[in-house]
Design an enzyme around this catalytic site. Structure first.
Site, short mmCIF file in Angstrom:
data_model
loop_
_atom_site.label_atom_id
_atom_site.label_comp_id
_atom_site.label_asym_id
_atom_site.label_seq_id
_atom_site.Cartn_x
_atom_site.Cartn_y
_atom_site.Cartn_z
N GLY A 87 1.00 -0.97 0.29
CA GLY A 87 0.17 0.23 -0.12
C GLY A 87 0.99 1.52 0.36
O GLY A 87 0.75 2.13 0.87
N ALA A 88 1.93 0.77 -0.83
CA ALA A 88 3.55 2.61 -0.65
C ALA A 88 2.88 3.12 -1.19
O ALA A 88 2.98 4.30 -1.30
CB ALA A 88 4.46 1.75 -1.38
N SER A 138 -0.42 5.61 -1.42
CA SER A 138 -1.20 6.38 -0.73
C SER A 138 -1.03 6.62 0.61
O SER A 138 -0.22 5.52 1.33
CB SER A 138 -2.47 5.70 -0.71
N GLY A 139 -1.08 7.26 1.39
CA GLY A 139 -1.40 7.75 3.18
C GLY A 139 -0.44 6.87 3.50
O GLY A 139 0.61 7.30 3.89
N LEU A 140 -0.25 6.89 4.64
CA LEU A 140 0.79 6.04 5.98
C LEU A 140 1.96 5.11 4.97
O LEU A 140 3.27 5.51 5.18
CB LEU A 140 0.22 5.41 6.76
N GLY A 141 1.35 4.28 4.07
CA GLY A 141 2.38 3.81 3.20
C GLY A 141 3.19 4.62 1.92
O GLY A 141 4.61 4.30 1.98
N SER A 162 -3.90 -0.78 14.57
CA SER A 162 -4.80 0.15 14.83
C SER A 162 -5.71 0.41 15.45
O SER A 162 -5.62 -0.50 16.69
CB SER A 162 -6.15 -0.07 13.71
N TYR A 218 -13.65 -5.15 10.75
CA TYR A 218 -12.30 -3.95 10.58
C TYR A 218 -12.14 -4.25 12.00
O TYR A 218 -10.48 -5.15 11.60
CB TYR A 218 -13.00 -3.23 10.02
#
Ligand SMILES: NC(=O)c1ccc[n+]([C@@H]2O[C@H](COP(=O)([O-])OP(=O)(O)OC[C@H]3O[C@@H](n4cnc5c(N)ncnc54)[C@H](OP(=O)(O)O)[C@@H]3O)[C@@H](O)[C@H]2O)c1
Length: 302
Positions: A20-21, A23-26, A149, A174
């Site tokens: 997930g690189a 977007s966002g935290l990635g 999380s 989730y």
């Protein structure tokens, strides 16, 4: 003293695989690791999104430092293929950052028919990790960092209905997947220690960070109430850059150890520090049970 990216030692020579690189935290994790000299293999499902990131970096870094491998965690055949591709291109791996995630969509199934959050957040990452372990094992000080999380503290493993077939609650599902991330990472660390492997498995909990996670969830559900709640909660959210600090610390701080979890000082925001692990993840027999159940579900792909 607050832990910031300034404390990250030079990462030159290290090879990291970040899921997930794009977007966002990635994406923030990828940027910082590249800035510190690491080679980063981006695991993303969209070539366009990966190329956009690579393009952003093309004038700033040596192009040999960034690579992309197609990874769809919702399809175990593709997970297996991605791991094989990494192994065919790279002799070893120093860091695996299990970061990608999906949050609270309407009930959807993965390619193999598993509930999508359990599949992407937990099973896909477990399969990827197990396939990449031989590469990680070749390197002293290699680490697997799994992104959890705050939902872990609310999570329960619904043993009778893991896939939400009888009753699907997207938030419970989730939370279950994020608790599963924690149980997996701890069990992996124990197994590594028992087998005298030097691979450390750590956890990072980002708090609340402004990323695409919330908007993707709202778009999938069409819930105006949730959209409104996120607007109200906006001041509580920290930047993606701050949200990525726990995983960067877990990945690079020389004193961080396997089995630890890092999260924001004030639980939802703040600089990272060691943080509490959900009590349900500390039950050895449940961790072992989840490992065995999950291993059966992914066994044809690892
Ligand atoms: N942001 C927060 O407040 C927060 C809080 C607690 C935990 N987390 C955790 O942090 C992690 C990163 O989330 P984020 O906030 O950075 O969200 P994000 O901006 O939405 O990024 C999620 C990443 O996961 C990827 N992804 C989703 N499904 C995938 C699949 N089937 N295969 C491969 N990649 C897939 C997305 O790819 P696409 O761009 O192609 O969709 C994207 O790159 C997640 O594990 C999330 O649970 C975030």
């Amino acid at each position: 003293m607050n832990w910031t990216v300034d404390q990250i030692p030079d990462q030159s020579g290290r090879i990291a695989f970040v899921t997930g690189a794009n977007s966002g935290l990635g994406l923030e994790t990828t940027k910082v690791l590249l800035e510190k000299g690491a080679k980063v293999i981006m695991g993303c499902r969209s070539i366009e999104k990966a190329q956009n990131v690579i393009y952003q970096f093309h004038e700033k870094i040596d192009s040999g430092l960034i690579d992309w491998i197609e990874l769809d965690l919702g399809d175990l055949t593709k997970v297996s293929k991605a791991a094989d591709q990494v192994a065919s291109k790279y002799p070893r791996l120093d860091l695996l950052i299990n970061n990608a995630g999906v949050m609270a969509p309407p009930r959807t199934l993965s390619k193999q028919g598993f509930e999508i959050q359990f599949a992407v957040n937990h099973l896909g990452h477990m399969a990827l990790t197990l396939k990449l372990l031989p590469l990680l094992d070749k390197q002293t000080g290699a680490r697997v960092v799994t992104v959890s999380s705050g939902a872990q503290y609310m999570g329960k493993i619904n043993w009778g209905d893991l896939q939400g077939e009888i009753q699907y609650d997207r938030w419970a599902s989730y939370s279950q997947s994020k608790l599963a991330n924690v149980m997996f990472a701890l069990e992996l660390n124990n197994l590594m220690k028992t087998s005298k492997s030097e691979v450390d498995s750590l956890l990072a909990h980002p708090g609340l960070a402004r990323t695409n996670l919330q908007s993707t969830s709202v778009d999938a559900n069409g819930s105006w109430q949730e959209a409104f709640a996120y607007k109200l909660m906006n001041p509580l959210f920290q930047s993606a850059r701050m949200g990525a600090l726990p995983q960067l610390l877990a990945a690079t701080n020389p004193t961080a150890k396997g089995g630890e979890q890092y999260g924001p000082r004030f639980n939802v925001r703040g600089y990272p520090k060691p943080c509490r692990i959900a009590s349900l993840a500390l039950i050895n027999s449940d961790r072992k049970k989840l490992w065995d159940v999950s291993e059966k579900l992914i066994r044809d792909f690892v």
